[in-house]
Design an enzyme around this catalytic site. Sequence first.
Site, PDB file in Angstrom:
ATOM      1  N   SER A  16     -32.979 -15.887  -2.722  1.00 57.56           N
ATOM      2  CA  SER A  16     -31.736 -16.590  -2.344  1.00 57.56           C
ATOM      3  C   SER A  16     -31.970 -17.480  -1.113  1.00 57.56           C
ATOM      4  O   SER A  16     -31.332 -18.530  -0.994  1.00 57.56           O
ATOM      5  CB  SER A  16     -30.597 -15.602  -2.100  1.00 57.56           C
ATOM      6  OG  SER A  16     -30.813 -14.853  -0.936  1.00 57.56           O
ATOM      7  N   ASN A  17     -32.868 -17.080  -0.235  1.00 63.92           N
ATOM      8  CA  ASN A  17     -33.160 -17.955   0.913  1.00 63.92           C
ATOM      9  C   ASN A  17     -33.910 -19.211   0.473  1.00 63.92           C
ATOM     10  O   ASN A  17     -33.657 -20.303   0.988  1.00 63.92           O
ATOM     11  CB  ASN A  17     -33.951 -17.208   1.992  1.00 63.92           C
ATOM     12  CG  ASN A  17     -33.028 -16.394   2.877  1.00 63.92           C
ATOM     13  OD1 ASN A  17     -32.303 -16.936   3.705  1.00 63.92           O
ATOM     14  ND2 ASN A  17     -33.028 -15.088   2.671  1.00 63.92           N
ATOM     15  N   HIS A 114     -35.583 -12.800   9.210  1.00 61.72           N
ATOM     16  CA  HIS A 114     -35.511 -11.342   9.227  1.00 61.72           C
ATOM     17  C   HIS A 114     -34.058 -10.903   9.328  1.00 61.72           C
ATOM     18  O   HIS A 114     -33.297 -11.455  10.127  1.00 61.72           O
ATOM     19  CB  HIS A 114     -36.317 -10.790  10.414  1.00 61.72           C
ATOM     20  CG  HIS A 114     -36.329  -9.306  10.431  1.00 61.72           C
ATOM     21  ND1 HIS A 114     -37.148  -8.563   9.607  1.00 61.72           N
ATOM     22  CD2 HIS A 114     -35.582  -8.409  11.116  1.00 61.72           C
ATOM     23  CE1 HIS A 114     -36.904  -7.287   9.794  1.00 61.72           C
ATOM     24  NE2 HIS A 114     -35.963  -7.158  10.708  1.00 61.72           N
ATOM     25  N   GLU A 179     -27.910 -15.871   6.869  1.00 62.07           N
ATOM     26  CA  GLU A 179     -29.297 -16.322   6.656  1.00 62.07           C
ATOM     27  C   GLU A 179     -29.320 -17.689   5.972  1.00 62.07           C
ATOM     28  O   GLU A 179     -30.115 -18.563   6.336  1.00 62.07           O
ATOM     29  CB  GLU A 179     -30.065 -15.325   5.778  1.00 62.07           C
ATOM     30  CG  GLU A 179     -30.367 -14.009   6.448  1.00 62.07           C
ATOM     31  CD  GLU A 179     -31.261 -13.105   5.603  1.00 62.07           C
ATOM     32  OE1 GLU A 179     -31.980 -12.316   6.184  1.00 62.07           O
ATOM     33  OE2 GLU A 179     -31.224 -13.195   4.353  1.00 62.07           O
TER      34      GLU A 179
HETATM   35  C1  GAR Z   1     -33.662 -11.378   3.185  1.00 63.01           C
HETATM   36  O1  GAR Z   1     -32.524 -10.681   3.633  1.00 63.01           O
HETATM   37  C2  GAR Z   1     -34.723 -11.448   4.254  1.00 63.01           C
HETATM   38  O2  GAR Z   1     -34.188 -11.557   5.543  1.00 63.01           O
HETATM   39  C3  GAR Z   1     -35.417 -10.127   4.067  1.00 63.01           C
HETATM   40  O3  GAR Z   1     -35.511  -9.984   2.679  1.00 63.01           O
HETATM   41  C4  GAR Z   1     -34.379 -10.606   2.072  1.00 63.01           C
HETATM   42  C5  GAR Z   1     -34.870 -11.530   0.975  1.00 63.01           C
HETATM   43  O4  GAR Z   1     -33.800 -12.074   0.261  1.00 63.01           O
HETATM   44  N1  GAR Z   1     -36.710 -10.134   4.698  1.00 63.01           N
HETATM   45  C6  GAR Z   1     -37.239  -9.055   5.281  1.00 63.01           C
HETATM   46  O5  GAR Z   1     -36.699  -7.969   5.311  1.00 63.01           O
HETATM   47  C7  GAR Z   1     -38.584  -9.308   5.925  1.00 63.01           C
HETATM   48  N2  GAR Z   1     -38.900  -8.272   6.859  1.00 63.01           N
HETATM   49  P1  GAR Z   1     -34.008 -13.303  -0.717  1.00 63.01           P
HETATM   50  O6  GAR Z   1     -35.219 -12.985  -1.589  1.00 63.01           O
HETATM   51  O7  GAR Z   1     -32.746 -13.329  -1.522  1.00 63.01           O
HETATM   52  O8  GAR Z   1     -34.219 -14.534   0.099  1.00 63.01           O
END
Ligand code: GAR
Length: 206
Positions: A16-17, A114, A179
Amino acid sequence: MANLISIAVLGSGNGSNFESIANAVESGMLSARIACVISDVPDAFILERARRRNIPARHIDCAPFKTKLDGAAEREAVSYMQRHGADTVALAGFMRIVKGGLLAAYPNRIVNIHPSLLPAFPGLESWKQALEYGAKWTGCTVHFVDGGMDTGPIILQRAVPILDDDTTESLHARIQEQEHAAYPQALQWLAEGRLQVQGRRVLVRA
Ligand code: GAR
């Protein structure tokens, strides 16, 4: 004036990021192109999201390690990113520590997001750690990567209150909303050349 930066996005999961970065590029809010996407998980949805946007995407096998990349995987990742012209690396839910050859290939050009207000709750499932600890606030942090676990100089943080009726799911969802705004913003500052690292501090120049 912002330069057009070329971002390689590395992720292990949903992506999603990645999607929020790609949307920011598409809308013109972020002066960047996404050069490529890499995942250490063969069926990670981030790879599918990239392919739907016609962005080069590939899985790189990081075995035998669980928490880092071995030398061969590191070399493969660097060569793939360079081949696609990446000058910046954005870790977006990439669940391995980046060290050695990858850090050396992209000095001061690797950033991570993070899901906590670092230095609180580094590591895994930080939203769960914050909830279980009884914290009243948590949030998200975008920071430069320095070879430690979630330790690099902090670029940007956004705070999220922890509500009495929060579950791990509801809290993580609200952190993710922040985020998705924070990551494109921090990358845009990088593209504009506004980030100045002074020791542990990152100054955002006007
Ligand atoms: C996000 O919340 C990111 O901050 C976290 O994993 C998720 C990924 O979401 N990262 C960590 O915990 C790294 N230590 P996404 O795949 O939907 O972007």
